[in-house]
Enzyme design. Sequence first.
Site, short mmCIF file in Angstrom:
data_model
loop_
_atom_site.label_atom_id
_atom_site.label_comp_id
_atom_site.label_asym_id
_atom_site.label_seq_id
_atom_site.Cartn_x
_atom_site.Cartn_y
_atom_site.Cartn_z
N ASP A 11 0.87 -1.17 0.00
CA ASP A 11 0.00 0.00 0.00
C ASP A 11 0.92 1.23 0.00
O ASP A 11 2.13 1.10 0.20
CB ASP A 11 -0.88 -0.02 1.27
CG ASP A 11 -1.78 1.20 1.38
OD1 ASP A 11 -2.41 1.57 0.37
OD2 ASP A 11 -1.85 1.80 2.47
N SER A 12 0.31 2.39 -0.18
CA SER A 12 1.11 3.62 -0.11
C SER A 12 1.65 3.84 1.30
O SER A 12 2.58 4.61 1.48
CB SER A 12 0.23 4.81 -0.49
OG SER A 12 -0.87 4.88 0.39
N TYR A 43 -0.58 8.41 -2.23
CA TYR A 43 -0.71 8.15 -3.66
C TYR A 43 -1.92 8.90 -4.24
O TYR A 43 -1.94 9.27 -5.40
CB TYR A 43 -0.94 6.65 -3.92
CG TYR A 43 0.27 5.75 -3.88
CD1 TYR A 43 1.53 6.21 -3.48
CD2 TYR A 43 0.15 4.40 -4.25
CE1 TYR A 43 2.63 5.33 -3.45
CE2 TYR A 43 1.23 3.54 -4.23
CZ TYR A 43 2.47 4.00 -3.82
OH TYR A 43 3.54 3.15 -3.79
N GLY A 44 -2.93 9.06 -3.41
CA GLY A 44 -4.26 9.47 -3.90
C GLY A 44 -4.36 10.87 -4.47
O GLY A 44 -5.35 11.23 -5.09
N CYS A 74 -4.46 -1.52 -1.86
CA CYS A 74 -4.62 -0.07 -2.05
C CYS A 74 -5.54 0.14 -3.25
O CYS A 74 -5.23 -0.32 -4.36
CB CYS A 74 -3.25 0.53 -2.30
SG CYS A 74 -3.27 2.28 -2.72
N ASN A 75 -6.66 0.78 -3.02
CA ASN A 75 -7.61 1.04 -4.12
C ASN A 75 -6.98 1.95 -5.17
O ASN A 75 -7.20 1.79 -6.37
CB ASN A 75 -8.87 1.71 -3.58
CG ASN A 75 -9.64 0.82 -2.64
OD1 ASN A 75 -10.58 0.17 -3.03
ND2 ASN A 75 -9.24 0.77 -1.38
N THR A 76 -6.21 2.92 -4.71
CA THR A 76 -5.62 3.91 -5.62
C THR A 76 -4.60 3.25 -6.55
O THR A 76 -4.64 3.46 -7.78
CB THR A 76 -4.93 5.02 -4.78
OG1 THR A 76 -5.85 5.48 -3.79
CG2 THR A 76 -4.50 6.17 -5.65
N CYS A 182 -10.94 3.29 0.56
CA CYS A 182 -9.49 3.44 0.74
C CYS A 182 -9.15 2.61 1.96
O CYS A 182 -9.87 2.68 2.98
CB CYS A 182 -9.15 4.91 0.97
SG CYS A 182 -7.47 5.19 1.59
N THR A 183 -8.10 1.83 1.87
CA THR A 183 -7.82 0.87 2.95
C THR A 183 -7.45 1.56 4.27
O THR A 183 -7.62 0.98 5.34
CB THR A 183 -6.71 -0.10 2.52
OG1 THR A 183 -5.58 0.64 2.03
CG2 THR A 183 -7.20 -1.01 1.41
N HIS A 184 -6.98 2.80 4.20
CA HIS A 184 -6.71 3.54 5.43
C HIS A 184 -7.98 3.80 6.24
O HIS A 184 -7.95 3.86 7.46
CB HIS A 184 -6.09 4.91 5.11
CG HIS A 184 -4.63 4.85 4.75
ND1 HIS A 184 -4.20 4.43 3.51
CD2 HIS A 184 -3.52 5.18 5.45
CE1 HIS A 184 -2.86 4.52 3.48
NE2 HIS A 184 -2.43 4.96 4.63
N1 DGL Z 1 -4.73 3.28 1.05
C1 DGL Z 1 -4.88 3.80 -0.25
C2 DGL Z 1 -6.16 3.31 -0.94
O1 DGL Z 1 -6.71 2.30 -0.61
C3 DGL Z 1 -4.65 5.22 -0.58
C4 DGL Z 1 -4.05 6.21 0.31
C5 DGL Z 1 -3.23 7.22 -0.44
O2 DGL Z 1 -2.04 6.95 -0.59
O3 DGL Z 1 -3.74 8.27 -0.84
O4 DGL Z 1 -6.60 3.94 -1.88
#
Ligand code: DGL
Length: 253
Positions: A11-12, A43-44, A74-76, A182-184
């Site tokens: 993930d990011s 990343y987003g 990570c979805n992004t 977003c996984t966060h």
């Molecule tokens: N955890 C990431 C996701 O699922 C993105 C967080 C990021 O880096 O902006 O999209």
Amino acid sequence: MNSESAIGVFDSGVGGVSVLRNMARLLPRERFIYYGDNLNAPYGTKSEEEIRTLAMHVADVLLASDIKALVVACNTATSAAIVQLREKLTIPVVGMEPALKPASQMRRNGKVIVLATPATLRQKKFLRLYELYGQNAVIRPCAGLMEFAEREELEGPGIEGYLRGCFEPYRNEQIDAVVLGCTHYVFMKKALSSVLPGVPLVDGNDGTARRLEFLLRERSLLREAGEGGITFMTSGNSEECIPLMERLFQLEI
Ligand code: DGL
């Protein structure tokens, strides 16, 4: 590479640890290597090209450990790079997408709100999903939200204020479900529930873990015996990031 090899997860930053928890619970014999690209987070708010370059680089780092599968937690990064990763790698690659499909089944007379990063929400992959399941759904790009998890601010006035602002336009509407795209955000369930009491929060972590299990079983790559384990890696400051990942792995959500 064989069934004894580890599974690479990235993930990011620390968000993918929320997916790792589901996978480690479902597959307790597996060894996981988790890589957080904390140095390059978030990343987003980056361009697709930048995200793709970063994701390809992280995949190379993990491939050097002879992994048997790669999970893009990570979805992004999934929306920017999953096609290229699958083209390049010969091992199974599991990605993520906002859980809009299950959330759409919870819709009654109100709205489904999708929270995700700006990069996830503007990409073709999500727009296709939205066309299929987005009826009565609204999207909220949440620049700046993942950072609360990166600094372990998961409850309290700061994060609750951010979330209140985010839901403000729907103050007088019925909200049937919120998609944590977003996984966060999965680590923010307590703060979300204090702002939106009783509203179901939907994430795709369990589905991702089950998909991983399916792909490993299909290729006879499941580890049948022995104890599993987790190795955490980061491109950031390991003295700060790795203890944080370990705490989040144990956190009660
Ligand atoms: N955890 C990431 C996701 O699922 C993105 C967080 C990021 O880096 O902006 O999209």
